[in-house]
Design an enzyme around this catalytic site. Structure first.
Site: not given
Ligand SMILES: Nc1ncnc2c1ncn2[C@@H]1O[C@H](COP(=O)(O)OP(=O)(O)O)[C@@H](O)[C@H]1O
Ligand SMILES: [Mg+2]
Length: 225
Positions: A17-19, A21-22, A42, A58, A120, A122
């Site tokens: 949950e650190v971003g 996927t984003v 993935k 994802d 990846g 986590g």
């Molecule tokens: N730049 C961003 N814009 C919008 N939402 C974001 C952004 N970065 C992170 N988030 C939000 O934070 C949460 C975790 O992001 P995610 O990419 O799913 O994390 P991970 O893949 O590391 O678990 C999600 O709800 C995502 O939508």
């Molecule tokens: Mg993810």
């Protein structure tokens, strides 16, 4: 440094949950918008039972960002319902993740595009099996590594630990991406970014808060400065 026959990038993060996927989605979108054929991958997805209302898994967000036509299993060969580490998700499903199958699937995915964006699971030390970490997979894939991390308090430690864990096994830790980066960053956030660059000897980039449904509104993010 590890080397790969696959062209692409491996997106890890300081945790879950650190971003990741984003960041992976923005990298994929940037390349696709520049005319590249992007494949996504993935190794395992878990927590499919726990997705909030309207939240894409994802593999679906990655596919949409890349403009890919890959199927769910082509993107993510192992998919689990419970929100647990992949090694436990597999155990609960009565199976074991097979490292050879993941590597084979990643290589096949890479043949579906001219660039592979791999997310990846986590952080780097997450087990895919109790004898095979996400880091082992990243190393075998041998792609340059991008680290997604949060901008706020606690991020210096988490990010530097991840940079060190990557470099300890010869991964090319190429860039840290702070996300979501505020429009008006505080002194702490700006200081965190500078500390990570200096202490980690690594480039940083940022991704602002995005409307995930509107990929055409996303600013570009490249691997190179
Ligand atoms: N730049 C961003 N814009 C919008 N939402 C974001 C952004 N970065 C992170 N988030 C939000 O934070 C949460 C975790 O992001 P995610 O990419 O799913 O994390 P991970 O893949 O590391 O678990 C999600 O709800 C995502 O939508
Ligand atoms: Mg993810």
């Amino acid at each position: 440094m590890t080397r790969s026959s696959v062209r692409g990038v491996f997106v890890t993060g300081t945790g879950t949950e650190v971003g990741k996927t984003v960041v992976a989605a923005v990298l994929a979108r940037t390349l696709a918008a520049a005319g590249r054929t992007v494949a996504v991958f993935k190794p395992a997805v878990s927590g499919l039972d726990d997705l909030g209302e309207g939240v894409e898994p994802d593999h679906a967000l990655l596919r949409r960002a890349a403009g890919s036509t890959q199927s769910d299993p082509e993107i993510a060969p192992y998919r689990y319902g419970p929100p647990v580490s992949p090694h436990l998700g597999a155990e609960l499903a009565g199976e074991r993740i097979d490292p050879e199958r993941i590597l084979g699937a990643a290589r096949e995915a890479s043949e579906r595009g001219d660039f592979l964006v791999c997310e990846g699971v986590g952080g780097l030390m997450v087990p895919l099996t109790l004898g095979y970490l996400v880091r082992d997979f990243a190393r075998e894939l041998g792609l340059p590594t991008v680290i997604a991390s949060a901008p706020g308090l606690g991020t210096i430690n988490h990010t530097l630990l991840t940079v060190e864990a990557a470099r300890a096994v010869g991964l090319d830790a190429r860039m840290v991406v702070l996300t979501p980066w505020p429009d008006d960053p505080s002194a702490v956030e700006r200081s965190n970014r500078e500390a990570i660059e200096r202490l980690g000897a690594i480039r940083t980039a940022t991704v602002p808060r995005l409307d995930l449904s509107a990929i055409e509104s996303w600013p570009p993010l490249g691997l190179d400065a």
